[in-house]
Scaffold this motif. Structure first.
Motif, PDB file in Angstrom:
ATOM      1  N   ARG A 256       0.860  -1.397  -0.086  1.00 49.82           N
ATOM      2  CA  ARG A 256       0.211   0.079  -0.332  1.00 49.82           C
ATOM      3  C   ARG A 256       1.142   1.182  -0.107  1.00 49.82           C
ATOM      4  O   ARG A 256       1.884   0.759   0.832  1.00 49.82           O
ATOM      5  N   VAL A 257       0.703   1.932  -0.876  1.00 48.78           N
ATOM      6  CA  VAL A 257       1.220   3.773  -0.796  1.00 48.78           C
ATOM      7  C   VAL A 257      -0.205   4.117  -0.293  1.00 48.78           C
ATOM      8  O   VAL A 257      -1.583   4.719  -1.654  1.00 48.78           O
ATOM      9  N   THR A 258       0.136   5.155   0.562  1.00 52.84           N
ATOM     10  CA  THR A 258      -0.750   6.333   0.798  1.00 52.84           C
ATOM     11  C   THR A 258      -1.208   7.779   0.257  1.00 52.84           C
ATOM     12  O   THR A 258      -0.047   7.643  -0.800  1.00 52.84           O
ATOM     13  N   SER A 259      -2.555   8.187   0.197  1.00 55.52           N
ATOM     14  CA  SER A 259      -2.156   9.607  -0.089  1.00 55.52           C
ATOM     15  C   SER A 259      -1.229  10.285   0.547  1.00 55.52           C
ATOM     16  O   SER A 259      -1.178   9.574   1.776  1.00 55.52           O
ATOM     17  N   PRO A 260      -1.060  11.344   0.262  1.00 57.42           N
ATOM     18  CA  PRO A 260       0.134  12.253   1.261  1.00 57.42           C
ATOM     19  C   PRO A 260      -1.086  12.436   2.934  1.00 57.42           C
ATOM     20  O   PRO A 260      -1.953  12.252   3.065  1.00 57.42           O
TER      21      PRO A 260
END
Length: 111
Positions: A38-42
């Motif tokens: 997973r890569v989140t939003s800022p």
């Protein structure tokens, strides 16, 4: 596919790390429920003591355990390749950087 914030407002992230890009800081790691990367939003909020964060999308993350720079780097490399981002546009970051970036600003005071 990532579920909407309405469907999944809280996520537990394992083997996590922090990525910095042109949009700010993001969490990267393994979604505890699905086992997927997973890569989140800022990030817009960070509590290092509680190991929690809130992203621009409004999703709340709880970080499980200590950071894992090896897994985080693998997720960052895959993310950059997927989106055509060059290596000089992303970097690993430390939790202390989030404290500085998202902490109180000069002149700020609680009323």
């Amino acid at each position: 596919m990532v579920r909407s914030v309405d469907e999944e407002p809280h996520v537990r992230l394992e083997r996590w790390g922090i990525m910095q890009d042109g949009h700010g800081y993001r969490l990267v790691g393994i979604h505890a429920g699905t086992g997927g990367g997973r890569v989140t939003s800022p990030l817009v909020e960070w509590n290092g003591h509680a190991q929690t964060a809130v992203t621009e999308s409004g999703r709340q993350y709880h970080l499980v355990g200590d950071p894992d720079p090896v897994v985080a780097a693998q997720i960052i490399v895959a993310h950059a390749a997927r989106w055509g981002i060059s290596g000089d546009q992303v970097a690993m970051a430390e939790p202390r950087e989030l404290e500085e970036f998202l902490g109180p600003k000069p002149g700020w005071r609680m009323n």
